[in-house]
Design a protein around this motif. Sequence first.
Motif, PDB file in Angstrom:
ATOM      1  N   ALA A 151       0.834  -1.205   0.000  1.00 41.37           N
ATOM      2  CA  ALA A 151       0.000   0.000   0.000  1.00 41.37           C
ATOM      3  C   ALA A 151       0.869   1.256   0.000  1.00 41.37           C
ATOM      4  N   ALA A 152       1.915   1.263   0.834  1.00 41.39           N
ATOM      5  CA  ALA A 152       2.788   2.433   0.909  1.00 41.39           C
ATOM      6  C   ALA A 152       3.571   2.632  -0.389  1.00 41.39           C
ATOM      7  N   ALA A 153       4.045   1.537  -0.985  1.00 35.26           N
ATOM      8  CA  ALA A 153       4.816   1.638  -2.221  1.00 35.26           C
ATOM      9  C   ALA A 153       3.945   2.117  -3.380  1.00 35.26           C
ATOM     10  N   ARG A 163      -1.237  10.451  -0.800  1.00 37.63           N
ATOM     11  CA  ARG A 163      -0.312   9.783   0.126  1.00 37.63           C
ATOM     12  C   ARG A 163      -0.709  10.075   1.570  1.00 37.63           C
ATOM     13  N   GLY A 164      -1.193  11.281   1.810  1.00 37.37           N
ATOM     14  CA  GLY A 164      -1.641  11.620   3.165  1.00 37.37           C
ATOM     15  C   GLY A 164      -2.808  10.757   3.599  1.00 37.37           C
ATOM     16  N   ILE A 165      -3.698  10.473   2.685  1.00 40.43           N
ATOM     17  CA  ILE A 165      -4.841   9.608   3.024  1.00 40.43           C
ATOM     18  C   ILE A 165      -4.362   8.209   3.401  1.00 40.43           C
ATOM     19  N   VAL A 166      -3.401   7.695   2.632  1.00 43.95           N
ATOM     20  CA  VAL A 166      -2.862   6.369   2.931  1.00 43.95           C
ATOM     21  C   VAL A 166      -2.144   6.385   4.279  1.00 43.95           C
ATOM     22  N   ASP A 167      -1.373   7.426   4.552  1.00 45.33           N
ATOM     23  CA  ASP A 167      -0.664   7.525   5.828  1.00 45.33           C
ATOM     24  C   ASP A 167      -1.635   7.538   6.996  1.00 45.33           C
ATOM     25  N   THR A 168      -2.729   8.273   6.835  1.00 49.45           N
ATOM     26  CA  THR A 168      -3.751   8.328   7.892  1.00 49.45           C
ATOM     27  C   THR A 168      -4.359   6.946   8.119  1.00 49.45           C
ATOM     28  N   GLY A 169      -4.652   6.256   7.022  1.00 48.15           N
ATOM     29  CA  GLY A 169      -5.217   4.918   7.159  1.00 48.15           C
ATOM     30  C   GLY A 169      -4.279   3.977   7.884  1.00 48.15           C
ATOM     31  N   LEU A 170      -2.982   4.066   7.613  1.00 49.69           N
ATOM     32  CA  LEU A 170      -2.019   3.190   8.291  1.00 49.69           C
ATOM     33  C   LEU A 170      -1.963   3.480   9.787  1.00 49.69           C
ATOM     34  N   THR A 194      -7.135  -5.540   7.422  1.00 54.94           N
ATOM     35  CA  THR A 194      -8.045  -4.386   7.389  1.00 54.94           C
ATOM     36  C   THR A 194      -7.744  -3.459   6.222  1.00 54.94           C
ATOM     37  N   MET A 195      -6.499  -3.374   5.802  1.00 54.78           N
ATOM     38  CA  MET A 195      -6.171  -2.532   4.665  1.00 54.78           C
ATOM     39  C   MET A 195      -6.789  -3.079   3.373  1.00 54.78           C
ATOM     40  N   ILE A 196      -6.793  -4.406   3.251  1.00 55.68           N
ATOM     41  CA  ILE A 196      -7.424  -5.017   2.070  1.00 55.68           C
ATOM     42  C   ILE A 196      -8.931  -4.786   2.108  1.00 55.68           C
ATOM     43  N   ASP A 197      -9.507  -4.987   3.278  1.00 56.65           N
ATOM     44  CA  ASP A 197     -10.961  -4.793   3.407  1.00 56.65           C
ATOM     45  C   ASP A 197     -11.351  -3.353   3.094  1.00 56.65           C
ATOM     46  N   GLU A 409      12.141   0.820   1.364  1.00 52.12           N
ATOM     47  CA  GLU A 409      12.899   2.062   1.211  1.00 52.12           C
ATOM     48  C   GLU A 409      12.099   3.229   1.774  1.00 52.12           C
ATOM     49  N   PRO A 410      12.768   4.334   2.086  1.00 54.23           N
ATOM     50  CA  PRO A 410      12.048   5.504   2.627  1.00 54.23           C
ATOM     51  C   PRO A 410      11.015   6.022   1.620  1.00 54.23           C
ATOM     52  N   ILE A 411       9.846   6.396   2.150  1.00 55.92           N
ATOM     53  CA  ILE A 411       8.758   6.918   1.317  1.00 55.92           C
ATOM     54  C   ILE A 411       8.286   8.231   1.935  1.00 55.92           C
ATOM     55  N   ASP A 412       8.428   9.298   1.191  1.00 54.40           N
ATOM     56  CA  ASP A 412       8.000  10.610   1.683  1.00 54.40           C
ATOM     57  C   ASP A 412       6.485  10.625   1.904  1.00 54.40           C
ATOM     58  N   GLY A 413       6.095  11.175   3.044  1.00 59.33           N
ATOM     59  CA  GLY A 413       4.670  11.312   3.345  1.00 59.33           C
ATOM     60  C   GLY A 413       4.072  10.116   4.032  1.00 59.33           C
TER      61      GLY A 413
END
Length: 564
Positions: A151-153, A163-170, A194-197, A409-413
């Motif tokens: 998901a992050a990649a 990306r902010g939405i994904v970060d919030t979900g995590l 839960t991420m898949i759901d 690897e590092p992912i911004d955001g």
Amino acid sequence: MPTQNSALWRRRSNRGLFIGIFGLCLGLFGILCGMFWEDIFNWIKHKEMVLAPDTQVYENWKTPPIELHLDIYMYNWTNPEEFGNLSSKPILQQLGPYRFIDKPDKVDIVWHPENSSVTYRRRSMYYFDAAGSAGSLDDEVTTLNAVTLSAAATAKQWSSIKRGIVDTGLKIYDREISVTKTVDEMLFTGYSDTMIDAARAFPVFGDDVKVPFDKFGWFYTRNGSADLTGVFNVYTGADDLTKLGQMHSWNYQTHTGFFESFCGLTNGSAGEFQPPQLQPGGSVGLFTPDMCRTLRLDYEETVEIEGVQGYKFTGGARSVDNGTLYPENLCFCGGKCAPSGVMNVTACRFDSPVFMSYPHFYNADQYYLDQVEGLQPNKEDHEFYMVVEPRTGIPLEVAARFQVNMLVEPIDGIALYTDVPRIFFPLIWFEQKVRITPELADQLKMLPLVLLAGQIFSGLCLAIGLILLCWTPAQHLLSSCRNRHYDVKSNGQFKSRSQFSSAEELKSKASTLVCEKNAGISIDSSPLLVPNSKHVMVMPKSQTRDSVATASTVISEKTDSKKD
């Protein structure tokens, strides 16, 4: 009216002529058979090896008679809490093997005579083999959280808002970099996340998010399914046996679209056959649907499997290079080039950062081994190879070994991946090893024997033909020598017995029989005859009409009595 001897002579001449003609034909047959026997053999082999419903190889191709094993090894991550600490490396502990019996079958078979090909799907049933395993499916394993990383990649390529939405979900779902599950959940059963759901229930990202499964498992939905590996179209070899089992298209396309240029072509073997009449020093191709590409294997050596000689082709450094060592492999880079040793299959795996390699990074750059601890690559356990019988192209032994790695690897955001090192993280590796049975090996052993037997048969036909061809002249020569062995004196001259027209003439005119070795001595000059002796000629009775025996018996009677 012909005499009896002339009739006999004609019969013998006719028989000799027949023997000579038969010998000539047999000799010519032997020559032609010797010249074309290999072509005849290849023609018969072609008919038997063509892939068709009524050929010998069809059933073995559709449902292999060999028991297949799938051995799976998991990497247990023993220090996930230290990830991000640049002073420590991930420590991995290998678990397994977890063995599964693989019962494959080919379904949805459609024949295409217009281009000599066949379309099919692969379906396999897997059964856990507890006796052949070094662990239980209930074993727990801690590994990298592949769902969260995927998901992050994927969000890495999006705008900062997405990306902010994904970060919030995590953060909401309290996601971790690692996950602990049972081996059963990690493999075929799968586990819910839960991420898949959430992604399936709220597809707010449209086509940017592809969630093909409701659970995650490395082999989830593979058991009993015919859809996961795609639709194969291979050549049957009806028009050209060298194309037998070679890929024509995959999922109805001759180019996968996952790699540029020739790297995306669907070529090579589908796995069951390789081109016949292989030569040392070449290479073979193996199309692997899990990597959406063809893997090249290079000739290494000639080995013997179950008494059958085969060529061993191995996956060396060239097979897993992405342009670093071999520039022609640059199109396999996929936009994320790395040191030689891993294959980027991100585009093939729903944009998850998946990189394939050989187990324990065998034949890979030292760069990968330096990133983790616990790996020990070696040739015997981790080499990918295939041994092929060169005349038929049938594999004698195959050890297909691959390792799944994910790029961290590092992912911004994305806060969870802000301060992580760049690591190609090993997760799992599997081995499918198969060896030909002694029964099938015995059948292959017969092929060179049949070829040799044909050549021996040709030589025998030629030899017998030459003997028969020379038989009559040899008989005449021997007969001539026998007839000259004894001569008969008639009318003051020596004549051969063959010069008389009949036995009666020989009886009436023969006066004496002279042995050939004494032919130069006159009877009158014989020292055994005394001038005053009486000569008595004794003619023995003939034993047969055609044979005459003439003998001379000298009986000397003394006419003068002994003087005192």
